[in-house]
Design a protein around this motif. Structure first.
Motif, short mmCIF file in Angstrom:
data_model
loop_
_atom_site.label_atom_id
_atom_site.label_comp_id
_atom_site.label_asym_id
_atom_site.label_seq_id
_atom_site.Cartn_x
_atom_site.Cartn_y
_atom_site.Cartn_z
N UNK A 139 105.16 27.38 48.84
CA UNK A 139 106.57 27.78 48.78
C UNK A 139 107.26 27.44 50.10
N UNK A 140 106.95 26.29 50.66
CA UNK A 140 107.45 25.89 51.97
C UNK A 140 107.64 24.38 51.99
N UNK A 141 108.73 23.94 52.62
CA UNK A 141 108.97 22.52 52.79
C UNK A 141 108.50 22.09 54.18
N UNK A 142 108.11 20.82 54.31
CA UNK A 142 107.63 20.31 55.59
C UNK A 142 108.78 20.22 56.59
N UNK A 157 101.26 36.55 57.77
CA UNK A 157 100.49 35.59 56.98
C UNK A 157 101.02 34.17 57.22
N UNK A 158 100.10 33.19 57.26
CA UNK A 158 100.48 31.78 57.35
C UNK A 158 99.60 30.98 56.40
N UNK A 172 115.99 34.42 53.66
CA UNK A 172 117.42 34.68 53.79
C UNK A 172 117.88 35.93 53.05
N UNK A 173 117.10 36.44 52.10
CA UNK A 173 117.56 37.63 51.38
C UNK A 173 117.29 38.93 52.14
N UNK A 215 108.91 33.98 54.88
CA UNK A 215 109.62 32.91 55.57
C UNK A 215 110.61 32.21 54.64
N UNK A 216 111.60 31.59 55.25
CA UNK A 216 112.53 30.73 54.51
C UNK A 216 111.84 29.39 54.24
N UNK A 217 111.97 28.83 53.04
CA UNK A 217 111.27 27.57 52.73
C UNK A 217 111.64 26.41 53.65
N UNK A 218 112.82 26.45 54.25
CA UNK A 218 113.26 25.34 55.10
C UNK A 218 113.09 25.63 56.58
#
Length: 572
Positions: free
Chosen positions: A121-124, A113-114, A90-91, A79-82
């Motif tokens: 490695x994820x932002x809220x 996976x979650x 994004x890659x 997943x993308x962090x944002x």
């Protein structure tokens, strides 16, 4: 209205039996997970689209060899962090489309996976922020917008074709900001658990063909020295298909072959869950990882056949293979397909039961997969001794046949028992399974000595954690040295370090002031720590007529510990 609905769902979830005895699955399933082919935690190998699509091609090669594959799970960091779990990293220029379509077009169900409610490695996302803890690294499940949005995330991916959901890193101690100290820890955990149980029960009811597997945070402590599951945690069987038994790591049991100690860790943790009331078919041992990354200590395929047999024999209905399938050649895949066919039949038509000693203690132990007309019995001798293992249900009138063994020591089946070498794994077929068509051969990369004899050596502390002993070499055989690190109270104690364990724990030998070479197999960077060392000295490398000095050492800073040493004469 939403609060009332959530309360009703909590009451519904709590009204079901505390332990769901029957699995949600109608039959065992076979899963591929690409973790350990990449590793962005303990290594620097990234998840790329090329890697993911390469492993899909390898899955199809495995299927052509005759092994069924039901699911392909994309593990962490897809997943993308944002993006709040809705946007792919994004890659990957095309996002997940090629992977999802490639799986579905080939009859393979995708999985994801979650990190449950932990920010890995994820932002809220905006909808989660009123659930954030004061630390800002996880979200409360009982308050704020996170849980409802997470339910929407799971449904979003289900609607895209995802059918297996791996939930990891659950944090049930998470208090919404402002609630710190207002709720007791037991009450806080209960509120978080009840909220998630209710949400997942609703998700399962809406999507009955979804497979849910629970990892870190759901099963208590997965360290080998403690209980693997809290009594109340078996409630998770009301919503999850399986609970996992811990990522592969060396056990506290020293073995000359490092990978056999890793096997024993998974066996020990499966047995802990079994004794806590979790049926074997509901336990994911997570014991099969091939690959060249830090998560599995760069094992590649070392000892993989025994590892595969044990993973299947433990009886879990979610049979998962992790890692670089391209490391298995065509002969390997044919062997794997044959073993898979055997254990798939046994899992469908029989029932697995653990037997013998508690895995990792001295006594042999194993798994009995019995059907109406025969059984396959997988047995391990963890001790530094030749031992006899009693076989469940193996009648003298129907002698067992050795279907697989580690190389070296030849197991001998006599009536209801089998004699095994130190650290040895063997597979015994009885009834109709005592037939040559089920032979799985000899595992050549784990070698078991044919003889082993303990030698009297006293190790005395010289300074710090350096212990020294002297012996007169025996008349025959090589020498095996086993070192264990313990507290003064006798508890086995791991050291966790970023250093190579072959430099952290050392076994040295000398004669007349000159070094004697010691062969070791534990010289790896072990993220989970290690409590022991093992080495062997070949007879050709020492003078059999002169005293031999052995030095054991640890770089651990806790000087209140001591090192326990044992020496054996071994014959190959």
């Amino acid at each position: 209205m939403r609060t009332l609905l959530r309360m009703a769902l909590v009451l519904l979830c709590l009204s079901v039996p505390a332990l769901a005895q029957q699995p949600f699955l109608a039959a065992p399933v076979w899963v591929y997970n690409n973790w350990s082919a990449y590793d962005e935690l303990s290594d620097e190998v990234p998840l790329t689209e090329d890697l993911a699509m390469r492993e899909l091609k390898e899955l199809l090669r495995l299927r052509r060899a005759g092994a069924r594959v039901d699911y392909y799970v994309m593990d962490a960091f897809w997943y993308d962090p944002d993006g709040g779990y809705r946007i792919w990293r994004k890659d990957w220029p095309g996002g997940p489309d090629a992977w999802l379509e490639g799986c579905l077009d080939n009859g393979i169900k995708p999985g994801l996976w979650f990190g449950t409610n932990s920010l890995v490695h994820l932002d809220a996302a905006a909808a989660w922020r009123d659930s954030l803890t004061a630390r800002g690294d996880s979200m409360a499940l009982y308050r704020g917008g996170f849980l409802d949005d997470f339910a929407d995330v799971l449904q979003h991916w289900y609607d895209r074709g995802v059918r297996l959901f791996k939930l990891d890193f659950a944090d049930f101690d998470a208090a919404a900001k402002g609630d710190e100290g207002r709720l007791s820890l037991p009450r806080l955990r209960q509120r978080n658990q009840n909220a998630l149980l209710a949400m997942l029960a609703k998700f399962r009811k809406r999507n009955p063909d979804a497979v849910l597997v629970a990892f870190n945070g759901f099963v208590g402590d997965v360290e080998t020295s403690r209980s693997a599951v809290l009594h109340s945690d078996v409630r998770w069987l009301n919503v999850f298909d399986t609970l996992y038994a811990g990522d592969p790591r060396p056990s506290n049991v020293p073995e000359m072959n490092f990978w056999r100690s890793v096997d024993i860790y998974s066996d020990r943790m499966v047995r802990r869950l079994d004794l806590a009331g979790v049926p074997l078919e509901r336990i994911d041992s997570t014991g099969f990882m091939i690959g060249d990354t830090g998560t599995n200590y760069g094992r590649r395929t070392a000892g993989w056949r025994g590892m595969g047999i044990l993973t299947m024999a433990r009886g879990g209905w979610v049979n998962t293979v992790h890692g670089n399938l391209e490391f298995l050649d065509d002969d390997d895949l044919r062997w794997f397909a044959k073993a898979r066919a055997l254990f798939d039949e046994l899992q469908k038509n029989g029932r697995a039961e653990a037997f013998g000693g508690f895995a990792g203690d001295r006594d042999p132990y194993g798994y009995d997969l019995a059907t109406a007309d025969g059984a396959v019995i997988v047995v391990v001798n963890p001790a530094q001794a030749v031992q006899e293992a009693r076989l469940p249900g193996a009648e003298a009138a129907h002698p067992g046949r050795v279907l697989y063994r580690d190389s070296g020591f030849m197991p001998v089946v006599e009536g209801r028992a089998v004699r095994l070498g130190p650290g040895q794994l063997a597979v015994i077929g009885t009834g109709r399974y005592a037939d040559a068509q089920y032979d799985l051969g000899v595992g050549t990369d784990i070698r078991i000595p044919r003889t082993i004899t303990p030698l009297p050596v006293h190790f005395a502390r010289r300074k710090g954690l350096v212990f020294e002993g002297t012996l007169t070499p025996p008349e025959a055989g090589d020498l095996r040295i086993i070192m264990r690190q313990r507290t003064e109270a006798g508890q086995v104690m791991r050291s966790v370090t970023r250093a190579n364990m072959g430099e952290f724990f050392t076994i040295r030998a000398s004669q007349g002031g000159k070094p004697v070479p010691v062969e070791i197999n534990y010289d790896k960077v072990v993220w989970s720590g290690l409590a022991w060392a093992a080495g062997e000295i070949r007879r050709a490398d020492f003078d059999p007529h002169a005293p031999l000095t052995l030095t054991l050492s640890s770089r651990d800073r806790d000087l209140d510990m001591h090192l326990e040493g044992h020496v054996y004469a071994v014959g190959y």
